[in-house]
Design a protein around this motif. Structure first.
Motif, PDB file in Angstrom:
ATOM      1  N   MET A 138      -4.686   8.484  -8.366  1.00 19.69           N
ATOM      2  CA  MET A 138      -5.744   7.289  -8.677  1.00 19.69           C
ATOM      3  C   MET A 138      -6.936   7.396  -7.875  1.00 19.69           C
ATOM      4  N   ASP A 170      -5.533  -4.541  -5.262  1.00 18.67           N
ATOM      5  CA  ASP A 170      -5.327  -3.176  -6.208  1.00 18.67           C
ATOM      6  C   ASP A 170      -4.883  -2.113  -5.327  1.00 18.67           C
ATOM      7  N   SER A 184      -1.277  -0.633  -5.585  1.00 22.56           N
ATOM      8  CA  SER A 184      -1.250   1.005  -5.861  1.00 22.56           C
ATOM      9  C   SER A 184      -0.347   1.724  -4.869  1.00 22.56           C
TER      10      SER A 184
END
Length: 311
Positions: free
Chosen positions: A1, A121, A125
């Motif tokens: 990511m 986020d 994550s």
């Protein structure tokens, strides 16, 4: 990511997983920033060629494989008694101009997402990556219907007869002697992870560690962590059984001689005692570290209090 940006230096930690449809995919946690366009270009240009002898068609069935010839020290055809090509001879045949790799693996679609520190986020994550690092490879790939179960069985049956490495016994099914051939090989019963139902084609380590994160090995990180803990505890965690490094410098490097202990050595405690001693030491270290953290936090609060009152 990965996060989007202009910086082109990054290091990644890949983690392999299986989708519910049994398709393999990987998650990459990238430190640093890379433009998404560059990532797509890298994915499109990344491929891996497997230069192995062809294994698309079986020459021998599993129940009638080549047999071992003691005199020739090689596997031979059960009917003609002619020896199979060796692994070196099979690789030499790939030097022909019209030869092609047995398989070409390419990267598929990628989904790059930027993450900023301290955001929701980022927390999500971290949980997401941690789940894939700790879960079993086939947690999401368990058959949930008759059709999925049949597909699972077909995939496992196919993998049980494919070669997983140059030394795999399954090469005998394709008319090639494995590398480092020896007697007793049984095609279709290779114990490699690639052939097992619990891994379904994956082998080696699922989670790969990139040393480019910090330029240090795992041993270096462990040493740094231990030094940090010792600094926090100001010597309170020091193991009494360890010697003083200063004594080595004074008396010379020949003061001690280290060698691996054997289980039958009389001065080696039983495994149960060693495990209990390690657990006890870890509990003591953890308690000392928690106490030191509380003491440090209290000292910082006491230092900040006058400034707060003056404000």
């Amino acid at each position: 990511m990965p996060a989007g940006g202009r910086q082109q230096r990054a290091a990644a930690r890949p983690c392999a997983a299986l989708a519910r449809r049994l398709a393999p995919h990987a998650h990459f946690a990238i430190r640093g920033t890379l433009p998404r366009r560059l990532l797509k270009q890298i994915a499109a240009a990344t491929y891996h060629q497997v230069w192995w002898p062809p294994f698309d068609e079986q020459v021998y069935p599993v129940d009638k494989p080549p047999v071992w010839d003691v005199d020739r020290q090689a596997y031979v055809d059960p009917k003609t008694r002619e020896p199979l090509p060796t692994w070196g001879e099979a690789l030499d045949a790939l030097e022909e101009p019209d030869s092609r790799p047995a398989y070409v693996a390419r990267l598929g679609r990628i989904d790059a997402r930027g993450i900023e520190q301290g955001t929701k986020d980022a927390d999500r994550s971290i949980r997401y990556v941690t789940k894939y690092v700790t879960k079993d490879l086939t947690d999401q790939a368990k058959p949930r219907s008759d059709a999925q179960k049949a597909h699972f069985d077909r995939l496992h049956a196919e993998l049980s007869a494919l070669p997983c490495s140059p030394t795999c016994a399954n090469w005998l099914l394709y008319g090639v002697q494995p590398d480092g051939v020896k007697a007793g090989l049984t095609p279709g019963r290779c114990t490699g992870k690639v052939h097992q139902r619990s891994t379904l084609g994956f082998t080696g380590r699922r989670v790969l560690v990139s040393r480019q994160w910090s330029g240090k090995t795992l041993a270096d990180h462990r040493a740094d962590n231990r030094s940090w803990v010792r600094a926090i505890l100001a010597g309170g965690m020091a193991d009494t059984e360890e010697h003083d490094p200063a004594a080595d410098e004074t008396d010379g490097s020949k003061r001690y001689r280290c060698e691996l202990a054997r289980p039958e050595d009389p001065d080696v405690p039983p495994l149960e005692h060693r495990l209990l001693r390690s657990i006890s030491a870890r509990i003591r270290w953890r308690a000392d570290l928690d106490t030191a953290r509380l003491r440090t936090a209290a000292a910082v609060s006491a230092t900040d209090q006058p400034a707060a009152l003056a404000a």
